[in-house]
Design a protein around this motif. Structure first.
Motif, short mmCIF file in Angstrom:
data_model
loop_
_atom_site.label_atom_id
_atom_site.label_comp_id
_atom_site.label_asym_id
_atom_site.label_seq_id
_atom_site.Cartn_x
_atom_site.Cartn_y
_atom_site.Cartn_z
N PHE A 34 -73.02 31.34 84.14
CA PHE A 34 -72.56 32.77 83.08
C PHE A 34 -72.37 31.75 81.74
O PHE A 34 -71.86 30.35 81.60
N TYR A 36 -69.99 32.53 78.08
CA TYR A 36 -69.10 32.32 77.15
C TYR A 36 -68.89 32.41 76.12
O TYR A 36 -69.32 30.90 75.76
N LEU A 44 -61.56 34.10 76.84
CA LEU A 44 -62.84 33.74 77.03
C LEU A 44 -64.17 35.59 77.07
O LEU A 44 -63.40 36.84 78.14
N LEU A 46 -67.53 37.42 78.24
CA LEU A 46 -68.24 36.88 79.01
C LEU A 46 -69.76 36.81 78.12
O LEU A 46 -69.55 39.01 77.47
N GLU A 59 -74.13 40.88 78.15
CA GLU A 59 -73.50 42.34 77.93
C GLU A 59 -73.49 43.06 77.10
O GLU A 59 -74.55 42.27 76.05
#
Lengths: 117, 113
Positions: A34, A36, A44, A46, A59
Motif C-alpha cells: 500500500f 500512503y 495518512l 491511502l 483511491e
C-alpha cells in the motif's frame, strides 16, 4: 514484526522532473503493498493498493497517470511521481502485510520525504 | 462523515500516569483494529492489534474493543517521556476493502517528567 524498507529516505527535485520511490519487503513476500501520503499535521491518506503482477488500484481522487505504481516482484513495489510539482511535496510511506503473519497486520516502511522546488 | 474519529489532543499526562486514548468508528462491519505510534518525522509503528471484544494486554499497553459501542481505546500504563508521540487508530473494514486501513487523525500525547 516484518521489515519494510524504502529508498530513498528523502529526495529534492526540480519541478517537472520524475521521482521513483522503492518499497521492499525484506523478510517476507508481499503480494499486496500500500502507498500512503501524509501532509504536515495530517493523518495518512491511502493513495493506492499495489498488487503483484497486476494493475494497482487507486483511491478516489488520486491521478493514476501521475502516480505510477509497479509491483513487479513479491518483494518490490515502486511509486513514480511523474512531472512533480511543489504541491506533490509530502511524506510518502509504503506498507505491506505479511501473509504468514498475524491476521492482517500491516508494517510500514520508514517513508520518503519528497520536496519539489 | 469521518469513518474513524480521534480526539486530536494534545493529551498531556505526567510521567508514571496512565494515558488513555480513545477512538470511535462508524462502520459496524469493521473487523480489525490497530494502534500505531508515530514519532515526529517518522513513519507509523504498530503497537497493538485487536480483533475481539474485550481487553488485550502487551506490556504497558492495553487495547480495549467494544464493537457494540463502536469504540476502541489504548491505555498506556506507567507513561514515559519516550511515549510522547502521535497515536493513530486504524481499522480494516474487511470484505472488499480487506487490507486497506482507514486512519483517524491521531492523538498527540505528551508525557512530561
Amino acid at each position: 514484526g516484518a521489515v519494510v524498507s524504502q529508498h530513498p529516505s528523502w529526495v529534492i527535485c526540480k519541478s517537472g522532473t520524475s521521482v521513483k520511490i522503492e518499497c521492499r519487503s525484506l523478510d517476507f513476500q508481499a503480494t499486496t503493498m500500500f502507498w500512503y501520503r501524509q501532509f504536515p499535521k495530517q493523518s495518512l491518506m491511502l493513495m493506492a493498493t499495489s498488487n503483484e503482477g497486476s494493475k494497482a488500484t487507486y483511491e478516489q481522487g488520486v491521478e493514476k497517470d501521475k502516480f505510477l505504481i509497479n509491483h513487479a516482484s513479491l518483494t518490490l513495489s515502486t511509486l513514480t511521481v511523474t512531472s512533480a510539482h511543489p504541491e506533490d511535496s509530502s511524506f510518502y510511506i509504503c506498507s505491506a502485510r505479511d501473509p504468514g503473519g498475524v491476521r492482517n497486520e500491516q508494517f510500514f516502511g520508514p517513508g520518503t520525504r519528497l520536496t519539489v522546488l | 462523515q469521518k469513518e474513524v474519529e480521534q480526539n486530536s489532543g494534545p493529551l498531556s499526562v505526567p510521567e508514571g500516569a496512565i494515558a488513555s486514548l480513545n477512538c470511535t468508528y462508524s462502520d459496524r462491519v469493521s473487523q480489525s483494529f490497530f494502534w500505531y505510534r508515530q514519532y515526529s518525522g517518522k513513519s507509523p509503528e504498530l503497537i497493538m492489534s485487536i480483533y475481539s471484544n474485550g481487553d488485550k494486554e502487551d506490556g504497558r499497553f492495553t487495547a480495549q474493543l467494544n464493537k457494540a459501542s463502536q469504540y476502541v481505546s489504548l491505555l498506556i500504563r506507567d507513561s514515559q517521556p519516550s511515549d510522547s508521540a502521535t497515536y493513530l487508530c486504524a481499522l480494516d473494514a474487511g470484505g472488499t476493502s480487506y487490507g486497506k486501513l482507514t486512519f483517524g487523525q491521531g492523538t498527540i500525547l505528551t508525557v512530561h517528567p
